[in-house]
Design an enzyme around this catalytic site. Structure first.
Site, PDB file in Angstrom:
ATOM      1  CB  SER A   1      -4.212   0.384 -14.596  1.00 47.78           C
ATOM      2  OG  SER A   1      -3.944  -0.318 -13.388  1.00 47.78           O
ATOM      3  N   GLY A   2      -3.131   3.028 -13.748  1.00 45.92           N
ATOM      4  CA  GLY A   2      -2.833   3.881 -12.607  1.00 45.92           C
ATOM      5  C   GLY A   2      -1.456   4.513 -12.634  1.00 45.92           C
ATOM      6  CB  ILE A   3       0.903   5.158  -9.837  1.00 43.79           C
ATOM      7  CG1 ILE A   3       0.049   6.124  -9.013  1.00 43.79           C
ATOM      8  CG2 ILE A   3       2.386   5.500  -9.693  1.00 43.79           C
ATOM      9  CD1 ILE A   3       0.275   6.060  -7.525  1.00 43.79           C
TER      10      ILE A   3
ATOM     11  CE1 TYR B   1      -3.080  -0.445  -0.988  1.00 46.31           C
ATOM     12  CE2 TYR B   1      -3.293   1.406   0.517  1.00 46.31           C
ATOM     13  CZ  TYR B   1      -2.890   0.892  -0.700  1.00 46.31           C
ATOM     14  OH  TYR B   1      -2.280   1.710  -1.617  1.00 46.31           O
TER      15      TYR B   1
ATOM     16  CB  VAL C   1       4.922  -8.929  -8.784  1.00 47.26           C
ATOM     17  CG1 VAL C   1       5.165  -8.015  -9.976  1.00 47.26           C
ATOM     18  CG2 VAL C   1       3.671  -8.524  -8.004  1.00 47.26           C
TER      19      VAL C   1
ATOM     20  CE  LYS D   1       0.536  -0.471  -1.134  1.00 46.66           C
ATOM     21  NZ  LYS D   1       1.428  -0.735  -2.297  1.00 46.66           N
TER      22      LYS D   1
END
Length: 283
Positions: A16-18, A157, A64, A161
């Protein structure tokens, strides 16, 4: 423009997404794409939407956070293709809310996916990439949240990151000392229309958390803003443009730069953080 035809592209979080946008763009360039994700339904949607007659697509169910599973995945990729030219360590999830209220299992989940997932990819792919005798690049997905100061309700989050940004900077410098043409980039998106703000969908129902009123209002507001952002396919084209230009910092949307400068100035001047500042983040 780089000729990607026939080269091998591995993408985690491709369901999904990026990740899905990157997969479709790489296929359009004629690459052999291996898309991995824990979300098998998402991988099937990517397969169904893949452009016909361009490149090849293989999918692989992968968590992962599981080091052994990533080791087996790397073995399979090299057995099938013998090389990897682009490795996108892209899989990621979002947890938000007050840092002291979120259960420890949620902290472990986001760290295991967002940080350890990248580390597992490096550990099991980079040694082979160094030996394959072809140019290669590792692209680790972070966020503008990995560059900016801590936002309200965003500690989980942003913690992960920021770790990915620093890890990739070190990786870039370390790879520069190795023989061969392998390097690294860090991808720092802003708002892109992905499902990152709905990461809870990937968890068992009994592990999902009910946020407080203020946190939920913030969550919903940002999720709505993100949904109005550029599509993953539009974003993927910008990412590849940066890769072809040899950029380490892949930051297609630079509108947040004044906020980054503000944070840097706060640190340099040793000023306390602005308690009213909050930022919208996406991956």
């Amino acid at each position: 423009m780089t000729d990607w035809k026939g080269r091998v592209c591995v993408i985690t979080g491709a369901g999904s997404g990026i990740g899905a946008g990157l997969a479709r763009y790489a296929l359009q360039q004629g690459m052999h794409v291996i898309g991995a994700d824990v979300d098998t339904a998402g991988l099937q949607r990517v397969t169904d939407s893949a452009p016909e007659g361009q490149g090849s697509l293989s999918t692989y169910e992968l968590d992962v956070a599981n080091a052994d599973a990533v080791a087996n995945f790397a073995d399979w990729v090299y057995a099938e293709h013998g090389k990897v030219n682009l490795l996108f360590n892209n899989a990621g999830v979002l947890v938000d809310g007050k840092c002291w209220e979120r259960p420890l299992r949620d902290w472990r989940w986001i760290i295991d996916v967002n940080v350890m997932g990248v580390i597992h990819g490096l550990h099991h792919f980079v040694p082979r990439m160094l030996q394959q005798g072809e140019p290669a690049r590792v692209i680790n997905t972070a966020s503008i949240g990995g560059l900016l100061g801590g936002g309200t309700f965003m500690s989980q989050y942003q913690t992960t990151k920021h770790a990915v940004v620093v890890l990739t900077e070190s990786l870039y410098r370390e790879l520069a000392q190795e023989p061969g043409e392998i390097t690294a980039s860090v991808l720092c998106p802003a708002e892109v229309a992905t499902e990152i703000w709905h990461s809870e969908r990937l968890r068992p129902a009994d592990e999902r958390v009910t946020l407080g009123t203020a946190e939920q209002e913030f969550h919903d507001a940002v999720a709505n803003n993100v949904a109005a952002g550029p599509s993953p396919d539009e974003f993927a084209a910008l990412v590849f443009k940066g890769i072809e230009a040899g950029q380490f910092w892949l930051i297609p949307d630079t509108a947040f730069m004044p906020l980054l400068e503000q944070r840097t100035d706060e640190i340099a001047q040793q000023r306390n953080p602005d308690v009213v500042t909050n930022i919208d983040f996406d991956r």
